[in-house]
Design an enzyme around this catalytic site. Structure first.
Site, short mmCIF file in Angstrom:
data_model
loop_
_atom_site.label_atom_id
_atom_site.label_comp_id
_atom_site.label_asym_id
_atom_site.label_seq_id
_atom_site.Cartn_x
_atom_site.Cartn_y
_atom_site.Cartn_z
CG ASP A 465 -2.06 -0.94 1.04
OD1 ASP A 465 -2.23 -1.67 0.23
OD2 ASP A 465 -3.09 -0.65 1.76
CD GLU A 532 -4.78 -4.29 -2.74
OE1 GLU A 532 -3.79 -5.11 -2.75
OE2 GLU A 532 -5.66 -3.58 -1.93
#
Length: 863
Positions: A465, A532
């Site tokens: 992330d 994702e």
């Protein structure tokens, strides 16, 4: 994840795992699998030098089989109830809901646990050097053998580390030996595993041994870290230059001279090597020095959807004074992974290439069992299902899975995206000490070396992330440059640009919407490689799986057994969309059926959008692929290996030659995923109202180039369509053979405000169902089912399944050619299914046919 917080349907190579579950691997290693026991250090006051001898009596210890976490062993011993059923997980001591960072002080897992085994070292090991191998001990350990400390926590630290200890001094061949490990649990700041928001964090935080423990014997010199670099001449692919390397380690206190010989089919090469006492030396064979390593017309490795999975074997042998000291076998594939940045409209989309050809990456995020319990069946099913759905990739957020999984991906042509995990110490760099950074670098190095020979691994992610700070990024890149250098890498799975690597060419977010629900048309605007995403905030399993998850009393109304399997950041949005589009369910069976249809509609559109827009869109990783425990969101099939509506939506969307509807502009496209052209095809489209009145029909010829996305039809949409209407698409070859068919249900209110509640009023349909004889081929059954709709109404979302006659459980894994499909009036469809004989568990198979408005039919099948 986020900033806020077949075994019977045998694939080639599956026999490999079966042999690994015995005591000896094909490489000649002896597995220390059985005869283990574990116990909490709180119950033991004895020191390691006493515990690690055969004379010690482990009275009251818990039997275990390796690999195993502490919790897995205790559940197996029925110390705790099955945490996967009902709300049992809430009763586990030390359990904290959510992404647990730190164990409660009174947790039984907040102390070291002892792992102990007694085992025989083969007589054949006498006079040889003996090695003890570990793969992933979580998190630290003191290791004792026969009363001697051979490694302590200053060495054995890091959940993703691999260790190879020389135990010659203390091991005794031909008799009983005793190995004991004092394993310390991961603490808040440790670089361990996390499940983020995919499933609960087990209260032991996966403390234990994750993968195989083994011993093996060599002569004075051992061969380590073999590596094959393949350099393919692009674009012609007519030649591949191979560079072979391996480390030789001299375990003796004297100089050793020997001959290292390598063999790849008819290519043989060798080099004399002199090793100083205790020396480790890297030996390289380059095609400049060994012309035989320049291979003409090599057999290439391809992802399964575009070519064969050709593999080669490298056999290395080191001979000292006429005796073989060690041998190593390394499998590899000849292929070239490259990428480029497609820059347009201020966007930066990375396009991956295999052997010089662009490829759209379509995959899912893979996870292991929550308690890391090993299962050949689960691994094999994961890979078989991926191929069956026409996916070509899986993402490992952290290098998850045993070596067997990576071997299968090589054999079956599933590409792998491997990197670290988010939302944990792996990305809490401000809390790192210099020692933490050292463990991170060593862990990265171990995993790169472990996985670099796998042709299936196509890229590395050293962030998830977030990208790491420059000093950490430099260390990660240095490892990649030194130990691999053959693949693209990215600093994170986001669009952010790091200080060193720059733009990733990937995209993530926006959170939480793309993890919860977006309408089908939304995905057509996602011009990117999305690492994702999925409209999967709530994916209720078929009712048969729900009954395995929880007691009957918890099935309806929605209970806590549901809630702990959902995520409050994602399911409200998805549930709201389900209710508004299809109507609020009044019972659990209705909820399950509507969920499958909802999933199929949403997920098919997402995958279709990314393929239509290639190569402005270049990839999509479905979040997630599977589930680590019985979950109700983020999955293409559930924990019990039951495919859902999303599974069949994916399978349809990812057909390599495919006809589809575009939700954004209401046009028809054909997508060619092959590296060859197709000519003289014909495409047809029919539009029907809810009452099955045909409102439009057209047919057009189609020629399509290699790897092309092509608009082939603009439909003249009638003005008098019903609130719910249907689009049937077909693509056929010049002999009228069906290549691709697709069926859409659409709303006159448009996609954003779609209202499909009219589907609740279509009449019940009695289908004509007939079956062929059940045919057995080896360990699998094959059945052909003919389904006919004799009525004047639509048969919507027809759902055939194979059940067990006594229990009523579904037979899984199962491979239906199609499911949740619809039949027009008088339409007949033939579908084939395969399943494994072993999965009947001694019961007889029953064909069950149900669906949205289908009168249920059961037919016993004669074996």
């Amino acid at each position: 994840m986020k900033k806020s917080m077949l075994y019977g349907l045998l694939l080639p190579g599956m026999i490999f795992y079966a042999s690994c579950t015995s005591q000896t691997t094909p490489e000649g290693k002896t597995l220390l699998k059985d005869n283990w026991e574990i116990q909490s250090s709180a119950e033991i006051k004895t020191a390691g030098d006493s515990i690690s001898v055969p004379e010690y009596n482990p009275q009251g210890w818990y039997p275990a089989t390796m690999p195993s976490t502490v919790l897995a062993a205790l559940v197996k011993n029925k110390v705790y109830p099955d945490p996967y059923y009902g709300t049992n997980i809430d009763s586990l001591p030390g359990y904290v809901p959510g992404n647990m960072w730190e164990m409660p002080e009174n947790s039984p897992f907040n102390v070291p646990w002892w792992y102990r085994t007694e085992f025989q070292i083969p007589d054949g090991y006498k006079g040889k050097n003996i090695w003890l191998d570990f793969h992933s001990i979580n998190y630290k350990a003191n290791v004792w053998l026969n009363g001697h400390l051979i490694a302590d926590t200053t060495t054995v630290e890091g959940a993703y580390r691999l260790f190879d200890f020389d135990i010659t001094k203390y091991a005794v061949a031909g008799t009983t030996n005793c190995l004991a490990l004092e394993i310390f649990p991961p603490q808040k700041a440790d670089l361990t595993i996390t499940w983020v928001d995919w499933n609960p964090t087990p209260p032991d935080r996966a403390m234990g041994i994750w993968y195989d423990v083994s011993i093996h014997a060599t002569g004075p010199v051992t061969i380590q870290r073999p590596y094959v670099i393949t350099d393919l001449n692009l674009p012609s692919t007519d030649t591949a230059r191979l560079t072979i390397s391996a480390e030789l380690k001299n375990a003796k206190k004297n100089q050793v001279t020997g001959l290292l010989t390598g063999e790849i089919e008819n290519m043989i090469f060798s080099r004399k090597v002199i090793l100083a006492p205790g020396e480790t030396k890297l030996i390289t064979f380059s095609p400049d020095d060994f012309p035989q390593l320049s291979v003409s017309n090599p057999r290439l490795w391809w992802p399964h959807s575009v070519g064969p999975q050709n593999l080669y074997d490298l056999n290395l042998k080191f001979v000292v004074n006429g005796k073989v000291s060690d041998t190593r076998k390394q499998r590899f594939g000849i292929r070239e992974i490259t990428s480029y940045m497609n820059n347009f409209d201020g966007k930066h989309t990375r396009v991956f290439q295999i052997n010089g050809k662009n490829i759209v990456i379509r995959g899912g995020g893979y996870v292991e069992d929550m308690m890391l319990r090993p299962s050949a069946k689960s691994v094999e099913t994961a890979i078989r299902y991926a191929k069956f759905m026409n996916l070509n990739a899986l993402r490992m957020e952290a290098p998850r899975g045993p070596d067997y999984l990576f071997d299968l991906c090589d054999e079956q042509g599933i590409m792998l995206m491997v990197g670290w995990c988010c939302c944990s110490t792996w990305e809490r760099w401000s809390r790192w000490t210099p020692h933490t950074a050292d463990i991170a670098e060593e862990s990265w190095k171990d995993q790169i070396i472990r996985l670099r020979n796998h042709p299936s691994v196509f890229t590395w992610l050293y962030g998830s992330d977030n990208f790491p700070p420059a000093d950490v990024e430099k260390r990660y890149i240095s490892v990649l440059d030194k130990y691999d250098g053959t693949r693209p890498y990215e600093s994170s799975a986001t669009q952010d640009s790091s200080a060193i690597a720059g733009y990733t060419g990937l995209w993530m977010g926006p959170y939480p919407d793309v993890y919860a629900y977006e309408t089908p048309a939304y995905w057509y605007g996602k011009l990117e490689f999305n690492s994702e995403a999925a409209p999967a905030g709530e994916q209720i399993s078929p009712i048969e799986s729900l009954r395995k998850m929880m007691p009957e009393k918890d099935l309806w109304p929605i209970s806590e057994s549901w809630n702990i399997r959902l995520h409050k950041r994602f399911d409200p949005q998805a549930r709201k969309a389900l209710f508004s589009r299809y109507g609020e369910p009044t019972g659990v069976e209705e909820y399950c059926m509507k969920s499958q249809v909802f999933q199929k509609e949403a997920v098919r559109a997402m995958f279709e959008a990314f393929a239509r827009n290639k190569y402005r869109s270049s990839g999509i990783i479905y979040w997630m692929y599977n589930s680590a425990w019985p979950s109700l969101y983020w999955q293409l099939y559930d924990y019990f290996l039951t495919p859902n509506g999303a599974f069949y939506g994916t399978k349809k969307a990812c057909e390599p030659l495919h006809i589809q509807y575009s939700y954004d502009d209401r046009t028809i496209y054909v997508i060619n995923g092959y590296y060859k052209e197709f000519n003289n095809l014909k495409a047809s489209a029919q539009v029907y109202n809810l009452d099955m009145q045909e409102k439009y029909s057209d047919e057009v010829p189609v020629n399509i180039a290699s790897d092309e996305s092509k608009k082939i039809m603009d439909i003249a949409w009638p003005a008098d369509l019903s609130n719910v209407y249907f689009l049937k698409l077909e693509l056929k070859d010049d002999s009228d053979k069906m290549i691709s068919s697709n069926f859409y249900w659409l709303s006159a209110k448009g996609d954003e405000e779609a209202d499909f509640t009219g589907l609740n009023k279509i009449p019940e349909v009695n289908l004509n169902v007939s079956v062929s004889s059940l045919r057995k081929e080896g360990d699998k059954y094959i059945l052909t089912v003919d389904v006919e709709n004799p009525s004047s109404s639509l048969a919507f979302a027809v759902n055939p399944s194979i059940k067990k006659d006594r229990s009523g459980d579904l037979v899984t894994p199962v491979f239906w050619e199609d499911n949740y499909f619809s039949l027009l009036p008088k339409e007949k469809r033939t579908v084939k299914v395969e399943f494994n004989a072993e999965d009947l568990d001694g019961e007889k198979p029953v064909l069950h046919v149900g669906g949205w408005n289908i009168k249920e039919v059961d037919k016993k099948l004669n074996k």
